[in-house]
Design an enzyme around this catalytic site. Structure first.
Site, PDB file in Angstrom:
ATOM      1  N   ASP A  79     -23.890-102.104 -85.187  1.00  0.00           N
ATOM      2  CA  ASP A  79     -24.086-103.364 -84.469  1.00  0.00           C
ATOM      3  C   ASP A  79     -23.960-104.509 -85.471  1.00  0.00           C
ATOM      4  O   ASP A  79     -24.183-104.322 -86.674  1.00  0.00           O
ATOM      5  CB  ASP A  79     -25.467-103.387 -83.809  1.00  0.00           C
ATOM      6  CG  ASP A  79     -25.526-104.287 -82.584  1.00  0.00           C
ATOM      7  OD1 ASP A  79     -25.689-103.773 -81.463  1.00  0.00           O
ATOM      8  OD2 ASP A  79     -25.402-105.523 -82.748  1.00  0.00           O
ATOM      9  N   SER A 129     -15.611-101.030 -67.340  1.00  0.00           N
ATOM     10  CA  SER A 129     -16.340-101.846 -66.371  1.00  0.00           C
ATOM     11  C   SER A 129     -15.616-101.731 -65.040  1.00  0.00           C
ATOM     12  O   SER A 129     -14.402-101.483 -64.997  1.00  0.00           O
ATOM     13  CB  SER A 129     -16.375-103.314 -66.813  1.00  0.00           C
ATOM     14  OG  SER A 129     -16.794-104.158 -65.743  1.00  0.00           O
ATOM     15  N   SER A 139     -28.815-103.025 -78.685  1.00  0.00           N
ATOM     16  CA  SER A 139     -29.321-103.703 -77.488  1.00  0.00           C
ATOM     17  C   SER A 139     -28.611-103.172 -76.252  1.00  0.00           C
ATOM     18  O   SER A 139     -27.571-102.514 -76.345  1.00  0.00           O
ATOM     19  CB  SER A 139     -29.124-105.225 -77.580  1.00  0.00           C
ATOM     20  OG  SER A 139     -27.749-105.547 -77.607  1.00  0.00           O
ATOM     21  N   CYS A 190     -20.250 -98.831 -77.036  1.00  0.00           N
ATOM     22  CA  CYS A 190     -20.895 -99.793 -76.135  1.00  0.00           C
ATOM     23  C   CYS A 190     -20.683-101.238 -76.570  1.00  0.00           C
ATOM     24  O   CYS A 190     -21.028-102.155 -75.825  1.00  0.00           O
ATOM     25  CB  CYS A 190     -22.393 -99.527 -76.046  1.00  0.00           C
ATOM     26  SG  CYS A 190     -22.835 -97.949 -75.295  1.00  0.00           S
ATOM     27  N   LEU A 230     -26.955-101.442 -73.190  1.00  0.00           N
ATOM     28  CA  LEU A 230     -26.498-100.076 -72.944  1.00  0.00           C
ATOM     29  C   LEU A 230     -26.571 -99.232 -74.215  1.00  0.00           C
ATOM     30  O   LEU A 230     -26.942 -98.055 -74.177  1.00  0.00           O
ATOM     31  CB  LEU A 230     -25.057-100.087 -72.423  1.00  0.00           C
ATOM     32  CG  LEU A 230     -24.762-100.887 -71.157  1.00  0.00           C
ATOM     33  CD1 LEU A 230     -23.274-100.796 -70.816  1.00  0.00           C
ATOM     34  CD2 LEU A 230     -25.611-100.409 -69.986  1.00  0.00           C
ATOM     35  N   ASP A 270     -18.736-104.387 -87.869  1.00  0.00           N
ATOM     36  CA  ASP A 270     -17.796-105.144 -87.043  1.00  0.00           C
ATOM     37  C   ASP A 270     -16.763-104.152 -86.541  1.00  0.00           C
ATOM     38  O   ASP A 270     -15.956-103.629 -87.318  1.00  0.00           O
ATOM     39  CB  ASP A 270     -17.133-106.241 -87.882  1.00  0.00           C
ATOM     40  CG  ASP A 270     -16.069-107.022 -87.119  1.00  0.00           C
ATOM     41  OD1 ASP A 270     -15.763-106.676 -85.958  1.00  0.00           O
ATOM     42  OD2 ASP A 270     -15.526-107.986 -87.695  1.00  0.00           O
ATOM     43  N   VAL A 271     -16.758-103.863 -85.238  1.00  0.00           N
ATOM     44  CA  VAL A 271     -15.889-102.806 -84.716  1.00  0.00           C
ATOM     45  C   VAL A 271     -14.406-103.134 -84.848  1.00  0.00           C
ATOM     46  O   VAL A 271     -13.557-102.243 -84.757  1.00  0.00           O
ATOM     47  CB  VAL A 271     -16.226-102.474 -83.245  1.00  0.00           C
ATOM     48  CG1 VAL A 271     -17.619-101.879 -83.139  1.00  0.00           C
ATOM     49  CG2 VAL A 271     -16.056-103.681 -82.339  1.00  0.00           C
ATOM     50  N   TYR A 276     -11.634-110.392 -69.707  1.00  0.00           N
ATOM     51  CA  TYR A 276     -12.566-109.269 -69.682  1.00  0.00           C
ATOM     52  C   TYR A 276     -11.962-108.080 -68.943  1.00  0.00           C
ATOM     53  O   TYR A 276     -12.002-106.936 -69.404  1.00  0.00           O
ATOM     54  CB  TYR A 276     -13.869-109.716 -69.028  1.00  0.00           C
ATOM     55  CG  TYR A 276     -14.958-108.681 -69.033  1.00  0.00           C
ATOM     56  CD1 TYR A 276     -15.631-108.350 -70.203  1.00  0.00           C
ATOM     57  CD2 TYR A 276     -15.328-108.024 -67.857  1.00  0.00           C
ATOM     58  CE1 TYR A 276     -16.634-107.395 -70.212  1.00  0.00           C
ATOM     59  CE2 TYR A 276     -16.329-107.076 -67.848  1.00  0.00           C
ATOM     60  CZ  TYR A 276     -16.988-106.763 -69.025  1.00  0.00           C
ATOM     61  OH  TYR A 276     -17.971-105.813 -69.027  1.00  0.00           O
ATOM     62  N   LYS A 327     -11.068-104.314 -70.425  1.00  0.00           N
ATOM     63  CA  LYS A 327     -11.685-103.105 -69.878  1.00  0.00           C
ATOM     64  C   LYS A 327     -10.654-102.208 -69.202  1.00  0.00           C
ATOM     65  O   LYS A 327     -10.765-100.978 -69.212  1.00  0.00           O
ATOM     66  CB  LYS A 327     -12.796-103.480 -68.903  1.00  0.00           C
ATOM     67  CG  LYS A 327     -13.975-104.190 -69.567  1.00  0.00           C
ATOM     68  CD  LYS A 327     -14.632-103.340 -70.648  1.00  0.00           C
ATOM     69  CE  LYS A 327     -15.898-103.967 -71.194  1.00  0.00           C
ATOM     70  NZ  LYS A 327     -16.561-103.115 -72.220  1.00  0.00           N
TER      71      LYS A 327
END
Length: 256
Positions: free
Chosen positions: A36, A149, A15, A86, A17, A59-60, A162, A166
């Site tokens: 994903d 980001s 989904s 992503c 990006l 699961d990253v 967040y 990032k």
């Protein structure tokens, strides 16, 4: 890297990006493995694109889960040369809430775990696989494109978890590129601004218009396709390495 008869992994590839990047890479002839957690979307995208596109629920933050996806990609009839990170989550809370309660430690830990540690987990395992491949004429074996980001630079009130996650991705970009230079693997990061992903799609049109009006130029939200185009440019441009590229229309975020 001009030869795109290669394999790639894209995390969060079902989904936003990630999906746009999966589509762009597939259109360029790359055999993509979509990583994903969303099995329904991942399987649907792989079925739609067909060919060499596959989906592995991943699961990253889990070493075994990511290794299984890397094994899927390296098992294809072409070398793994591309990894695009992503996958990520958002979370909003102040260090101290209005009632004086402190930020939840578990929420901070989870945000950093998925966004930063998950990115590193994929980077290290993908790079290990790339290092075992034959180099091209320039000695390159692969490229990793991460997603940060502009919050890494302009984190707003309530974005501490967040922004920290990032910011960590921004910080690891250069040392990762330096570490992996010995095996011919490049590392770059894209730092998007306001992009029209599913998260923003849920906002009222009035709110979306207000957000876009703050962007100097072009006065629109970014599109996932903008990100995918830049990711593909990085893949193709063999002299880009160790760099973080802001993709934000010259936006600098205010404190709130």
């Amino acid at each position: 890297m001009k030869d795109l008869d290669v394999a790639a992994v894209v995390t969060g590839g079902a989904s936003g990006l990630g999906a746009a990047t999966t589509r762009a890479l597939t259109a360029a002839g790359v055999a993509v493995t979509v990583l994903d957690l969303d099995g329904e979307r991942g399987q649907a995208l792989a079925a739609e694109l067909g060919g060499h596109t596959t989906f592995v629920r991943t699961d990253v933050t889990d070493e075994g889960s990511v290794q299984a996806a890397i094994d899927d990609a390296t098992g294809k009839d072409r070398p793994l040369r591309i990894a695009v990170n992503c996958a990520g989550i958002g979370y909003a809370a102040r260090v101290l809430g209005r009632d004086g309660s402190p930020h939840e430690l578990a929420a901070f830990t989870r945000t950093v775990g998925v966004n930063l540690i998950g990115t590193f987990n994929v980077l290290r395992l993908a790079a290990a696989a790339m290092a075992r491949t034959e180099p091209d004429a320039d000695g390159e074996r692969g490229v990793v494109v991460n997603t940060a980001s502009i919050a890494a630079y302009d984190g707003q009130i309530g974005q501490i978890a967040y922004a920290a996650s990032k910011g960590g991705i921004v910080g690891l970009t250069l040392p990762a590129a330096r570490d992996l230079s010995s095996v011919g693997v490049r590392v770059c990061t894209i730092a998007p601004g306001l992009v029209d992903t599913p998260l923003l799609a849920g906002l009222p049109e009035e709110a979306r218009t207000a957000l876009a009006s703050n962007i100097p130029f072009p006065k629109r939200l970014g599109r996932p396709e903008d990100f995918a185009e830049l990711a593909l440019d990085i893949v193709r441009h063999g002299y880009l390495n160790g760099e973080v590229i802001r993709m934000d229309g010259a936006l600098r975020m205010a404190p709130r």
